[in-house]
Design a protein around this motif. Sequence first.
Motif, PDB file in Angstrom:
ATOM      1  N   GLY A   6       0.611 -41.990  25.716  1.00  0.00           N
ATOM      2  CA  GLY A   6       1.553 -43.063  25.399  1.00  0.00           C
ATOM      3  C   GLY A   6       2.953 -42.760  25.907  1.00  0.00           C
ATOM      4  N   ILE A   7       3.382 -41.520  25.722  1.00  0.00           N
ATOM      5  CA  ILE A   7       4.709 -41.125  26.193  1.00  0.00           C
ATOM      6  C   ILE A   7       4.782 -41.204  27.714  1.00  0.00           C
ATOM      7  CG2 ILE A   7       6.295 -39.171  26.407  1.00  0.00           C
ATOM      8  CD1 ILE A   7       5.385 -38.291  23.612  1.00  0.00           C
ATOM      9  N   GLN A   8       3.778 -40.683  28.392  1.00  0.00           N
ATOM     10  CA  GLN A   8       3.791 -40.662  29.849  1.00  0.00           C
ATOM     11  C   GLN A   8       3.796 -42.074  30.436  1.00  0.00           C
ATOM     12  OE1 GLN A   8       0.289 -38.238  30.476  1.00  0.00           O
ATOM     13  NE2 GLN A   8       1.485 -36.358  30.721  1.00  0.00           N
ATOM     14  N   LYS A   9       2.960 -42.945  29.909  1.00  0.00           N
ATOM     15  CA  LYS A   9       2.902 -44.319  30.426  1.00  0.00           C
ATOM     16  C   LYS A   9       4.196 -45.074  30.134  1.00  0.00           C
ATOM     17  CE  LYS A   9      -2.133 -44.760  30.082  1.00  0.00           C
ATOM     18  NZ  LYS A   9      -3.262 -45.464  29.421  1.00  0.00           N
ATOM     19  N   LEU A  30       8.583 -43.493  20.144  1.00  0.00           N
ATOM     20  CA  LEU A  30       7.306 -43.159  19.513  1.00  0.00           C
ATOM     21  C   LEU A  30       7.525 -42.366  18.226  1.00  0.00           C
ATOM     22  CD1 LEU A  30       4.306 -43.378  19.560  1.00  0.00           C
ATOM     23  CD2 LEU A  30       4.193 -41.349  21.029  1.00  0.00           C
ATOM     24  N   ALA A  31       8.520 -41.508  18.221  1.00  0.00           N
ATOM     25  CA  ALA A  31       8.838 -40.765  16.999  1.00  0.00           C
ATOM     26  C   ALA A  31       9.226 -41.727  15.882  1.00  0.00           C
ATOM     27  CB  ALA A  31       9.966 -39.773  17.262  1.00  0.00           C
ATOM     28  N   HIS A  32       9.925 -42.782  16.254  1.00  0.00           N
ATOM     29  CA  HIS A  32      10.306 -43.795  15.267  1.00  0.00           C
ATOM     30  C   HIS A  32       9.071 -44.521  14.737  1.00  0.00           C
ATOM     31  CE1 HIS A  32      12.495 -47.018  13.313  1.00  0.00           C
ATOM     32  NE2 HIS A  32      11.840 -47.903  14.034  1.00  0.00           N
ATOM     33  N   VAL A  33       8.152 -44.878  15.623  1.00  0.00           N
ATOM     34  CA  VAL A  33       6.938 -45.578  15.202  1.00  0.00           C
ATOM     35  C   VAL A  33       6.110 -44.708  14.263  1.00  0.00           C
ATOM     36  CG1 VAL A  33       4.729 -46.504  16.008  1.00  0.00           C
ATOM     37  CG2 VAL A  33       6.833 -47.035  17.242  1.00  0.00           C
ATOM     38  N   LEU A  34       5.990 -43.423  14.595  1.00  0.00           N
ATOM     39  CA  LEU A  34       5.158 -42.509  13.808  1.00  0.00           C
ATOM     40  C   LEU A  34       5.898 -41.891  12.633  1.00  0.00           C
ATOM     41  CD1 LEU A  34       3.290 -40.650  16.698  1.00  0.00           C
ATOM     42  CD2 LEU A  34       2.571 -42.683  15.412  1.00  0.00           C
ATOM     43  N   GLU A  46      -2.336 -34.507  21.286  1.00  0.00           N
ATOM     44  CA  GLU A  46      -3.729 -34.934  21.396  1.00  0.00           C
ATOM     45  C   GLU A  46      -4.114 -35.950  20.318  1.00  0.00           C
ATOM     46  OE1 GLU A  46      -5.409 -34.099  24.063  1.00  0.00           O
ATOM     47  OE2 GLU A  46      -3.592 -33.000  24.637  1.00  0.00           O
ATOM     48  N   ARG A  47      -3.184 -36.265  19.432  1.00  0.00           N
ATOM     49  CA  ARG A  47      -3.488 -37.234  18.382  1.00  0.00           C
ATOM     50  C   ARG A  47      -3.704 -38.617  18.986  1.00  0.00           C
ATOM     51  NH1 ARG A  47       0.609 -39.590  13.684  1.00  0.00           N
ATOM     52  NH2 ARG A  47      -0.494 -41.563  13.498  1.00  0.00           N
ATOM     53  N   ALA A  48      -4.743 -39.288  18.553  1.00  0.00           N
ATOM     54  CA  ALA A  48      -5.017 -40.649  19.024  1.00  0.00           C
ATOM     55  C   ALA A  48      -4.175 -41.646  18.234  1.00  0.00           C
ATOM     56  CB  ALA A  48      -6.494 -40.970  18.860  1.00  0.00           C
ATOM     57  N   LEU A  49      -3.522 -42.539  18.939  1.00  0.00           N
ATOM     58  CA  LEU A  49      -2.736 -43.581  18.289  1.00  0.00           C
ATOM     59  C   LEU A  49      -3.660 -44.691  17.795  1.00  0.00           C
ATOM     60  CD1 LEU A  49       0.206 -43.908  20.853  1.00  0.00           C
ATOM     61  CD2 LEU A  49       0.238 -42.720  18.656  1.00  0.00           C
ATOM     62  N   THR A  50      -3.393 -45.191  16.612  1.00  0.00           N
ATOM     63  CA  THR A  50      -4.166 -46.320  16.097  1.00  0.00           C
ATOM     64  C   THR A  50      -3.760 -47.586  16.840  1.00  0.00           C
ATOM     65  OG1 THR A  50      -2.561 -46.893  14.385  1.00  0.00           O
ATOM     66  CG2 THR A  50      -4.219 -45.218  13.829  1.00  0.00           C
ATOM     67  N   ASP A  51      -4.565 -48.611  16.714  1.00  0.00           N
ATOM     68  CA  ASP A  51      -4.243 -49.885  17.373  1.00  0.00           C
ATOM     69  C   ASP A  51      -2.906 -50.447  16.882  1.00  0.00           C
ATOM     70  OD1 ASP A  51      -6.501 -49.780  18.923  1.00  0.00           O
ATOM     71  OD2 ASP A  51      -7.696 -51.075  17.614  1.00  0.00           O
ATOM     72  N   PRO A  52      -2.638 -50.481  15.559  1.00  0.00           N
ATOM     73  CA  PRO A  52      -1.325 -50.963  15.112  1.00  0.00           C
ATOM     74  C   PRO A  52      -0.169 -50.131  15.659  1.00  0.00           C
ATOM     75  CG  PRO A  52      -2.873 -50.956  13.282  1.00  0.00           C
ATOM     76  CD  PRO A  52      -3.547 -50.240  14.414  1.00  0.00           C
ATOM     77  N   GLU A  53      -0.319 -48.807  15.698  1.00  0.00           N
ATOM     78  CA  GLU A  53       0.734 -47.944  16.240  1.00  0.00           C
ATOM     79  C   GLU A  53       0.960 -48.233  17.721  1.00  0.00           C
ATOM     80  OE1 GLU A  53       0.101 -44.038  13.327  1.00  0.00           O
ATOM     81  OE2 GLU A  53      -0.910 -44.163  15.274  1.00  0.00           O
ATOM     82  N   THR A  54      -0.141 -48.400  18.461  1.00  0.00           N
ATOM     83  CA  THR A  54      -0.032 -48.681  19.891  1.00  0.00           C
ATOM     84  C   THR A  54       0.659 -50.013  20.142  1.00  0.00           C
ATOM     85  OG1 THR A  54      -2.063 -47.432  20.342  1.00  0.00           O
ATOM     86  CG2 THR A  54      -1.345 -49.003  22.025  1.00  0.00           C
ATOM     87  N   ASN A  55       0.282 -51.033  19.384  1.00  0.00           N
ATOM     88  CA  ASN A  55       0.880 -52.360  19.571  1.00  0.00           C
ATOM     89  C   ASN A  55       2.368 -52.349  19.232  1.00  0.00           C
ATOM     90  OD1 ASN A  55      -1.606 -53.401  20.337  1.00  0.00           O
ATOM     91  ND2 ASN A  55      -2.143 -54.044  18.260  1.00  0.00           N
TER      92      ASN A  55
END
Length: 225
Positions: A6-9, A30-34, A46-55
């Motif tokens: 997510g960070i790289q993209k 992303l730190a704010h979202v998480l 390596e943590r997978a982002l959930t769909d709500p977090e990704t959106n």
Amino acid sequence: MTVLEGIQKSAEFLGKKDVESPRLQAELLLAHVLQLPRMKLYLNFERALTDPETNTYRELVKRRAQREPLQHIVGSASFCGLEIAVNRHVLVPRPETEILAELGWQWLEFTLQRASGPAQPEGWTPTALDFGTGSGCIAIALAAKCPGAHIVGLDVSPDALDVAKQNATRNNVADRIEFLQGESFASMALVGRVTPCAPGSDPTDRRARSDAPYQPQFDLIISNP
């Protein structure tokens, strides 16, 4: 998508939009979202982002790519070691404004030290005006760093004053700051509880007079217009 992906993209996307420091911006968003300190992202690559977090993350990255200030997106900014809430009604505090605030509280401390001793009138305190207070960052820094001073924050915008009052409460200095709405000295009739000394006189000559005609004078007037 993982945290690292997510960070790289996002950094690549922001870079193409000519956003300054795209990797840092992507990490902060992303730190704010998480709800994590930015450095802890490195322990969770390596943590997978959930769909709500990704959106949510994608929406914030799009807003930043459209040049919305990062601080408006995350809702706060650091100023002189204080956390200041910001939104579209106020400007984001600039790092160089911290220098102005520091000079201000140093002057107030100097004034207090100069007035200390038996010559000081009972109850006397130096008073400062933050003209165009906005988020209240300067007024709050003065109140936090110089507890012996009384601060007045003036702004023409009622929305900005709402933000400033919330910030003062958030930083535990609301009892030492008087926020007033207006754009000139004529707006400050409520401040006319003190009659200042004449220019060039000893500031310790000032005496409180509730019946005195209003004279909007201060030991310090500070502004970042």
